[in-house]
Structures are given as structure tokens and as C-alpha cells.
Design a protein around this motif. Structure first.
Motif, PDB file in Angstrom:
ATOM      1  N   ASN A 101      -5.442   4.923 -11.899  1.00  9.02           N
ATOM      2  CA  ASN A 101      -4.119   5.263 -11.913  1.00  9.02           C
ATOM      3  C   ASN A 101      -3.635   6.043 -10.778  1.00  9.02           C
ATOM      4  OD1 ASN A 101      -4.054   3.953 -14.426  1.00  9.02           O
ATOM      5  ND2 ASN A 101      -2.346   5.021 -15.266  1.00  9.02           N
ATOM      6  N   LYS A 107       2.706  -2.249 -10.454  1.00  3.00           N
ATOM      7  CA  LYS A 107       3.503  -1.769 -11.510  1.00  3.00           C
ATOM      8  C   LYS A 107       4.144  -0.559 -11.081  1.00  3.00           C
ATOM      9  CE  LYS A 107       1.903  -3.900 -16.026  1.00  3.00           C
ATOM     10  NZ  LYS A 107       1.193  -3.611 -17.168  1.00  3.00           N
ATOM     11  N   SER A 108       3.307   0.344 -10.515  1.00  2.00           N
ATOM     12  CA  SER A 108       3.865   1.811  -9.800  1.00  2.00           C
ATOM     13  C   SER A 108       4.935   1.506  -8.794  1.00  2.00           C
ATOM     14  CB  SER A 108       2.646   2.405  -9.513  1.00  2.00           C
ATOM     15  OG  SER A 108       1.691   2.853 -10.724  1.00  2.00           O
ATOM     16  N   GLU A 110       6.715  -0.997  -8.263  1.00  2.00           N
ATOM     17  CA  GLU A 110       8.116  -1.484  -8.676  1.00  2.00           C
ATOM     18  C   GLU A 110       8.914  -0.399  -9.187  1.00  2.00           C
ATOM     19  OE1 GLU A 110       7.306  -4.246 -11.915  1.00  2.00           O
ATOM     20  OE2 GLU A 110       6.379  -5.900 -10.398  1.00  2.00           O
ATOM     21  N   LYS A 111       8.211   0.811  -9.696  1.00  2.00           N
ATOM     22  CA  LYS A 111       9.299   1.988 -10.186  1.00  2.00           C
ATOM     23  C   LYS A 111       9.546   2.707  -9.085  1.00  2.00           C
ATOM     24  CE  LYS A 111       6.284   2.014 -14.476  1.00  2.00           C
ATOM     25  NZ  LYS A 111       5.349   2.933 -15.295  1.00  2.00           N
ATOM     26  N   ILE A 112       9.118   2.462  -7.822  1.00  2.00           N
ATOM     27  CA  ILE A 112       9.660   3.370  -6.646  1.00  2.00           C
ATOM     28  C   ILE A 112      10.761   2.331  -5.731  1.00  2.00           C
ATOM     29  CG2 ILE A 112       8.885   4.637  -4.669  1.00  2.00           C
ATOM     30  CD1 ILE A 112       6.193   4.805  -6.041  1.00  2.00           C
ATOM     31  N   GLY A 113      11.957   2.932  -6.066  1.00  2.00           N
ATOM     32  CA  GLY A 113      13.148   2.172  -5.382  1.00  2.00           C
ATOM     33  C   GLY A 113      13.328   2.695  -4.014  1.00  2.00           C
ATOM     34  N   ASP A 116      14.417   6.390  -3.826  1.00  2.00           N
ATOM     35  CA  ASP A 116      13.249   7.417  -4.131  1.00  2.00           C
ATOM     36  C   ASP A 116      12.072   7.737  -2.997  1.00  2.00           C
ATOM     37  OD1 ASP A 116      13.635   7.211  -6.845  1.00  2.00           O
ATOM     38  OD2 ASP A 116      12.420   5.445  -7.251  1.00  2.00           O
ATOM     39  N   LYS A 130       5.489   4.237  -0.076  1.00  2.00           N
ATOM     40  CA  LYS A 130       5.440   4.214  -1.764  1.00  2.00           C
ATOM     41  C   LYS A 130       4.031   4.890  -2.025  1.00  2.00           C
ATOM     42  CE  LYS A 130       8.578   0.620  -2.800  1.00  2.00           C
ATOM     43  NZ  LYS A 130       8.592  -0.655  -3.769  1.00  2.00           N
ATOM     44  N   HIS A 134       3.908   7.927  -4.794  1.00  2.00           N
ATOM     45  CA  HIS A 134       2.896   7.893  -5.990  1.00  2.00           C
ATOM     46  C   HIS A 134       1.871   9.008  -5.974  1.00  2.00           C
ATOM     47  CE1 HIS A 134       0.855   5.688  -9.254  1.00  2.00           C
ATOM     48  NE2 HIS A 134      -0.137   5.943  -8.601  1.00  2.00           N
ATOM     49  N   ARG A 137       3.502  12.152  -7.196  1.00  2.00           N
ATOM     50  CA  ARG A 137       4.108  11.905  -8.367  1.00  2.00           C
ATOM     51  C   ARG A 137       2.890  12.027  -9.509  1.00  2.00           C
ATOM     52  NH1 ARG A 137       8.507   6.892  -8.846  1.00  2.00           N
ATOM     53  NH2 ARG A 137      10.221   7.783  -8.276  1.00  2.00           N
TER      54      ARG A 137
END
Length: 495
Positions: A101, A107-108, A110-113, A116, A130, A134, A137
């Protein structure tokens, strides 16, 4: 409908989400949050269910339970075996995730626009930007170093009892999901065994297997674990594999025909240890400028360990540093990091930015936050000079914050209890409060003046120190196994 599995005691376990999958099997949670199941799979990824194989694996899993594995170690051992499948039930704390992880996946991502991605990353390709978002984060450099130190400690305890883990990979190392906790467990323990120099089944995860295993020259030793661990560590910290350099990623301008390329997959050759590693000091034929700058990630001790493992240790396993060198070096590195208030990246507190010539973040140039610096010295008596600090502990220290100070600051580093909290230090507009921890065992005294010869006052529960100037320093004297004199300084920021 979820699949149901029955163990040897007729207990029914209902399948939940998959935690990890590899060449040997799949691990998934059950509806019981503290239990997981490992299923052995064949080459096609299908569960092994034929009676003969189930019986053979069951004997193997039960044999692992009889090994002299240290008591209280965070390894998810086979608890009970399954009846009609080759597999077993194991305990695994809820809310844990695999080390994998730490890397950016679909998936990760996709959560970063677009909003961000901060300005200091705007010039980078989107995927690279990204990956760094990540990175911080998921806890940044500090959490990765601390997680690796805990993992190395587990392996060191195994090796100290004469055993080899056998299959170290990001899918077999688990960490607490919450960023405020860094409990680490090893799963997939059915490969644990005593050292095998020849014969037996060779087990490793592609990309992480030691060269002697991949090349079929050895059956697995502690040194093989050390290679796999070092690959995980370097990959986790730098975001690049230690053997995927310009020979592999397509940036090498050399002619492969001239180098005897026989058509074998280039990546396979790299993972087999047939090329120099990316930061080889004596051979830059497979170097790489990708990933995060190693100069910002690695201390001198860590550089030495990686060079020993991937340099001489690539072809001579006996020259690799043992696992016992890693926990202390990783913990020392983690304890010298600060978190940038501007970009959330971690870096080493003593970094001097070449452009500002000051203590600024190497990533976004934000000024280093106010920090508390603890320098721990071995105390040999008032008539003996202080040598270099044996430990440094640095953390951001702002108004309203409370820091927990671990035992390793006040005593010799040990893998079992170095994280035990000895004291709390908090900062407010009324001053600095030093408070003993309920778990603390050290006799602690504090002297507020700058002189080492000042009178020390014993701390029975807590003590308040007036914060007169931003550059105040005070001393602590601690006694556990051997006495320590700890210099405490607040640096940067203002009152």
C-alpha cells in the motif's frame, strides 16, 4: 455469496476481502476481523484441493507451529489448518494493510485529482507527481523508515533463533492502517524453516529473491533474507528497484548486441543480480537518475548497508551485512527526520538548502519548523569528556504539541523495547512541561541552566520549565542500564 471454509475443528470461516496474492497463494480476511486465511494456489492461481496435496501441506503447516519461534513475536503463524483446501487460518490484527500500500496503485491514483497536486510538483509528469503525493499521504520518509526498522527487528529475532523467513516481499509485511500507529507483522509464515544450503524447495517472490536463489545456486539462508529485505527497503524509500537502472528501463544508449544479450528478458537478468545495482560506486553501467534523490533519503549508515548488500553482497552472500545491522540504523534515521509544514514531506533536520543556505525544505523550500533536538551522550563521570552523541531525536515542536520520547534516547538500543515511551514533553505559552510516562523506568533529572554542572532536580512525576528565550536549552540525566546525559534544545521558529 462469500465462500465458506471449514478448519480441522469444524469451525466455519467466511471469506472477506483479499489482502494479497502471489505465486504461491492468496491471503484474505474472514468475517472475523482478527482472522485471515492463506490458501495455497497452483501455477494457474487456482486453490489446491486434491486430497494428497492438502494432506502434504497440512503436515508442513503443523511443522511450522513446532518451530522454536520467539514468544510474542509479530508473525501470523498457522493457527489451524483447513480441511478440504491446502491452507490455514491465522491471527491478523484488524485494520492492517500490506507494505504494498506504500506504492501508488490505480485506486490510490484515482483519489488524487489535479487540485491535489501542489505547485512544487506541477512540472512533473502526472503519474510521478501522484506517486510523491501518495508518498507523503502514506506517512512519508519517517513512517517508512520506522516501519522498516520494525520489520528488520522481527527478522533479526528469527535469525537469532536459527531460522530463515524465506519469502520477504511487500505483500507479506503488514502495517497498521492508521498513520499514527506503526505496528508491523509478518504473514505467510509457512515458509519459515531452518537454513537449507541445498535441496528442498526454493521460495521467493519475483523481484525480491536473492541472486543465489534466482540462479539456483542455494537453498535459502539468513543472507538471502537480508537481500530481499534490502530490496524492499530501497524500493520503498526511493520508489525505484535497486537493479532496474538504465540497462533495464530503456535509457541505456549502449548496444546490447555488443554485451552478449542472448534474448533473455532484461528484467529477469536484473532481478537475478546479473547487473550492477543502480547506485554502484564502482560501476555506473546500470545507474539510474529516477526515483527520489538518495541523498535526501539515506544516512551514511544506510548507504553503507545498501552498498554492502547490493555491491559485494550481490555476488558474495557472505559479504552482505547481517540483518542485525539494520534496525538501529533505520531507527536512527527515522529519529532525525522533520515534517515540512509546507508540503508534508519528511527530510533530515540538518539539511542545508544549497539555494537558501539555510534550514529549508529540499522539496518546496519552506523554512524548517521549530524543532526539539535531543542529543544523548554516554555519561562516564564528571571528569570525563563527552564523546559524540550516541543518539539524536528530532521532532517538530510547536505551541500546543506534545512529544513522546522513546527509551532509545535514554539507553542502549534494543529491538524489544526501544519504542517504549519514557517521557512526554509538551510546549505551551506557559512553558515546557516534562512528564514521566507510566511505562517509563528511567530515573530522570533535569537541569535548566546551560552548564552541565548545574544542579539536577529529580522528576518524580512532572516538571515545568519556563521558556524564556527561543534558543533555550536544558539537560536531562537518565539512568537505566547505563547513564545518559541528554542535551535538549529548541531550534528555529519563535516564541
Amino acid at each position: 455469496m462469500s465462500q465458506r471454509f471449514i478448519d480441522e475443528y469444524q469451525n466455519v470461516h467466511i471469506q472477506d476481502k483479499v489482502l494479497g496474492q502471489g505465486g504461491q497463494g492468496v491471503v484474505f480476511r474472514t468475517k472475523d476481523p482478527d482472522l485471515a486465511i492463506k490458501l495455497v494456489t497452483d501455477e494457474g492461481g487456482n486453490p489446491v484441493t486434491d486430497e494428497e496435496s492438502v494432506e502434504r501441506y497440512s503436515k508442513r503447516f503443523k511443522r511450522v507451529r513446532r518451530l522454536p519461534i520467539p514468544v510474542g513475536i509479530n508473525i501470523a503463524l498457522p493457527a489451524v489448518v483447513l480441511k478440504n483446501n491446502a491452507g490455514y487460518v491465522m491471527q491478523l490484527l484488524s485494520e492492517m494493510v500490506p507494505f504494498s500500500n506504500f506504492w501508488l496503485d490505480g485506486k490510490s491514483a484515482e483519489k488524487i485529482g489535479p487540485d491535489d497536486i501542489p505547485r512544487w510538483l506541477s512540472a512533473m509528469p502526472e503519474h510521478e507527481a501522484k506517486s510523491i503525493v501518495h508518498y507523503y499521504r502514506t506517512g512519508g520518509l519517517r513512517r517508512r523508515l520506522h516501519a522498516l526498522y520494525k520489520c528488520a527487528s522481527l527478522l533479526a529475532r528469527l535469525h537469532g533463533n536459527g531460522m530463515v523467513y524465506g519469502d520477504i516481499s511487500p505483500n507479506n509485511i503488514f502495517i497498521s492502517e492508521g498513520l499514527d500507529d506503526s505496528v508491523v507483522w509478518l504473514i505467510d509464515a509457512d515458509n519459515i524453516r531452518f537454513e537449507i544450503t541445498a535441496g528442498g524447495s526454493v521460495v521467493y517472490t519475483p523481484k525480491y529473491g536473492a541472486p543465489e536463489l534466482v540462479q539456483g545456486k542455494d537453498g535459502g539462508r539468513p543472507s538471502s533474507d537480508c537481500h530481499a529485505f534490502a530490496v524492499v527497503a530501497f524500493y520503498l524509500l526511493s520508489l525505484i528497484h535497486p537493479f532496474v537502472g538504465k540497462k533495464v528501463d530503456g535509457t541505456d544508449e549502449g548496444d546490447w548486441a555488443d554485451e552478449g544479450n542472448d534474448g533473455e528478458d532484461i528484467e529477469d537478468k536484473a532481478y537475478a543480480g546479473l547487473f550492477p545495482w543502480v547506485d554502484d560506486q564502482d560501476n555506473d553501467s546500470n545507474s539510474s537518475g529516477s526515483g527520489l534523490p538518495r541523498s535526501l533519503l539515506l544516512t551514511e549508515k544506510l548507504i553503507t548497508l545498501f552498498e554492502g548488500t547490493f555491491g559485494p553482497g550481490r555476488t558474495s552472500p557472505l559479504l552482505r551485512p547481517t540483518i542485525y545491522h539494520w534496525p538501529k540504523a533505520l531507527a536512527q534515521a527515522a529519529d532525525m527526520t522533520v515534517t515540512c509544514p509546507g508540503c508534508s514531506m519528511n527530510y533530515y533536520y540538518d539539511f542545508i538548502h544549497p539555494e537558501t543556505e539555510g534550514h529549508n525544505c529540499p522539496y518546496c523550500k519552506t523554512q524548517r519548523p521549530q524543532v526539539l533536538i535531543l542529543e544523548s551522550y554516554r555519561w562516564n563521570g564528571a571528569d570525563k569528556p563527552l564523546n559524540s552523541p550516541c543518539w539524536r531525536y528530532v521532532r517538530e515542536f510547536l505551541q500546543g504539541s506534545e512529544l513522546t520520547i522513546p527509551r532509545r534516547v535514554f539507553d542502549d538500543f534494543t529491538m524489544l523495547d526501544s519504542d517504549t515511551v519514557e517521557m512526554h514533553i509538551s510546549l505551551s505559552d506557559k512553558g515546557i512541561l516534562v512528564k514521566k510516562s507510566e511505562q517509563g523506568k528511567a530515573d530522570l533529572s533535569v537541569a535548566v541552566e546551560s552548564s552541565q554542572q548545574s544542579d539536577f532536580q529529580k522528576i518524580y512525576s512532572q516538571m515545568k520549565i519556563d521558556w524564556v528565550t527561543p534558543d533555550i536549552q536544558f539537560w536531562m540525566f537518565a539512568h537505566l542500564k547505563s547513564p545518559r546525559l541528554v542535551k535538549c534544545m529548541i531550534s528555529g521558529g519563535g516564541k
